[in-house]
Design a protein around this motif. Structure first.
Motif, PDB file in Angstrom:
ATOM      1  N   HIS A 116       0.814  -1.219   0.000  1.00  0.00           N
ATOM      2  CA  HIS A 116       0.000   0.000   0.000  1.00  0.00           C
ATOM      3  C   HIS A 116       0.854   1.279   0.000  1.00  0.00           C
ATOM      4  O   HIS A 116       0.564   2.230  -0.732  1.00  0.00           O
ATOM      5  CB  HIS A 116      -0.901  -0.034   1.243  1.00  0.00           C
ATOM      6  N   HIS A 120       1.278   4.284  -2.816  1.00  0.00           N
ATOM      7  CA  HIS A 120       1.161   5.730  -2.595  1.00  0.00           C
ATOM      8  C   HIS A 120       2.411   6.441  -3.150  1.00  0.00           C
ATOM      9  O   HIS A 120       2.319   7.514  -3.742  1.00  0.00           O
ATOM     10  CB  HIS A 120       1.082   6.051  -1.101  1.00  0.00           C
ATOM     11  N   SER A 144       0.538  10.250   4.682  1.00  0.00           N
ATOM     12  CA  SER A 144      -0.831   9.729   4.779  1.00  0.00           C
ATOM     13  C   SER A 144      -1.255   9.720   6.238  1.00  0.00           C
ATOM     14  O   SER A 144      -0.578  10.272   7.105  1.00  0.00           O
ATOM     15  CB  SER A 144      -0.890   8.323   4.185  1.00  0.00           C
ATOM     16  N   ASP A 315      -6.820   6.933  -0.209  1.00  0.00           N
ATOM     17  CA  ASP A 315      -6.757   5.526  -0.612  1.00  0.00           C
ATOM     18  C   ASP A 315      -7.623   5.244  -1.842  1.00  0.00           C
ATOM     19  O   ASP A 315      -8.785   5.641  -1.904  1.00  0.00           O
ATOM     20  CB  ASP A 315      -7.182   4.635   0.563  1.00  0.00           C
TER      21      ASP A 315
HETATM   22 ZN    ZN Z   1      -3.198   5.066   2.296  1.00  0.00          ZN
END
Ligand code: ZN
Ligand code: KG4
Length: 357
Positions: A116, A120, A144, A315
């Motif tokens: 993840h 990003h 984030s 997200d």
């Molecule tokens: Zn995220």
């Protein structure tokens, strides 16, 4: 079935967004559906893992079908499936990973497990057209709700962690300060909006003091805001004693104290690693003050700045599909035995990248 990879279905369920996307040839986003659970978690001022997992179970299939509909494709048109396998909430990750495994198995298509945070880090690619040259090597700043990290990206498959926050993530600080100011949740966009009306020089909040030039710290700033609003030693109460413009000044001054070190350290990392490009991703990359400050600083330093389009900062599955595409293109395949992972992979600072003093 082995064949050329064009259409990749991405699935993202690491936290409180259920998302599916179809991306063609890595960069062309045909659809990106995001079903947010913000309303389910707002009254808890944070994500409740059990509630998140249940909501993913209910939403994942409709969200995938909506992504296919919007892309005007059928399941059989997909060439591969990519899914976030970590880091994140285990109960949430499992839902997306099980959906992706089932689809890959039924369709007989390759499967790619995606990190993840790395997704990003490279999500800025979605700002480029298919003809644009790739920016690697580049420095990537990920800001984030759970992470604030600097990476050296030699290629999407060679991503090295240079440094990260020692305590709170930038997004977490935004959310906590928004809670102190009783603005609501998630706080980042609300602070962003309120700060537009405030004076960023009104309050001189302390800048973080972290020796290593690639690490960050935001918990002291959060405490400074708390003391400024309530006075030292006091507990959370009400902010009714502050006028709207006083709150706006707190928001703008706090935001400046976050943005300044983020920009400074990102540029320093670019210089010390001799790269020409900077990518910025993650929810806080949507922040207008941060985007403006990066634009000014990168232009002055002659750096190519690739800001993740705002819709792909928080997200989303488009960045997962892109990252999966890169893995598959390189010949990497993941099996039906992929496992979910709650935490980060072991940090691998580059030699010389992290100060030991
Ligand atoms: Zn995220
Ligand atoms: O990347 P993301 O969706 O989730 C994680 O992987 O953590 O980031 C969510 C974070 C939240 O803390 C939210 O308050 C923050 O991003 N955020 C913002 C803005 N939009 C979202 N922070 C500052 N300014 C914004 N405009």
């Amino acid at each position: 079935m082995a064949g050329p990879i064009h259409h990749v279905l991405g699935i993202e369920t690491s936290c409180d967004e259920t998302s599916a996307a179809v991306v063609r040839d890595g960069r062309t986003v045909l659809s990106n559906v995001v079903s947010s659970q913000t309303d389910l978690h707002a009254r808890f001022r944070g994500v409740v893992p059990e509630i998140a997992a249940r909501a993913h179970v209910e939403r994942v299939v409709p969200v995938v079908e909506e992504a296919l509909d919007r892309a005007r494709l059928r399941y059989a048109d997909l060439d591969a499936v990519a899914v976030t396998s970590g880091p994140g909430l285990v109960g949430s990750l499992v839902v997306g990973v099980m959906a992706a495994k089932s689809l890959a198995m039924c369709l007989d298509r390759p499967l790619a497990a995606v990190d993840h945070i790395e997704a990003h880090a490279v999500s800025g690619i979605l700002a480029l057209s298919p003809q644009d040259s790739p920016p690697w090597p580049a420095i990537a700043l990920v800001v984030s709700g759970g992470h604030t990290s600097l990476y050296l990206v030699r290629s999407p498959l060679e991503i090295k962690l240079l440094g990260q926050t020692l305590d709170d993530a930038a997004g977490e600080a935004f959310d906590k300060v928004a809670a102190i100011l009783e603005l609501g949740y998630p706080g980042g966009p609300l602070i962003d909006r309120l700060a537009q009306e405030g004076d960023s020089a009104a309050i001189n909040f302390p800048r973080m003091r972290v020796e290593s030039p690639v690490d960050f710290s935001f918990s002291g700033l959060k405490t400074a805001v708390l003391y400024k609003v309530y006075g030292s030693g006091s507990k959370y109460g009400t902010v009714s004693h502050l006028s709207h413009s006083e709150k706006a000044d707190v928001a703008a001054s706090f935001q400046a104290a976050v943005v300044e070190p983020l920009v400074e350290r990102t540029l320093l990392a670019a210089r010390s690693n001799h790269v020409d490009a900077v990518l910025v991703g993650g929810g806080v990359a949507a922040n207008r003050a941060l985007r403006a400050a990066l634009q000014t600083a990168c232009a002055a330093a002659g750096l190519r700045l690739i800001l993740t389009p705002t819709e792909f900062c928080t997200d989303n599955a488009a960045m997962v599909a892109y990252m999966g595409y890169e893995r598959l293109l390189a010949g990497l395949r993941d099996g039906l035995d992929i496992e979910v992972r709650s935490g980060l992979r072991r940090p691998e600072p580059l030699s010389g990248g992290r100060s030991t003093t």
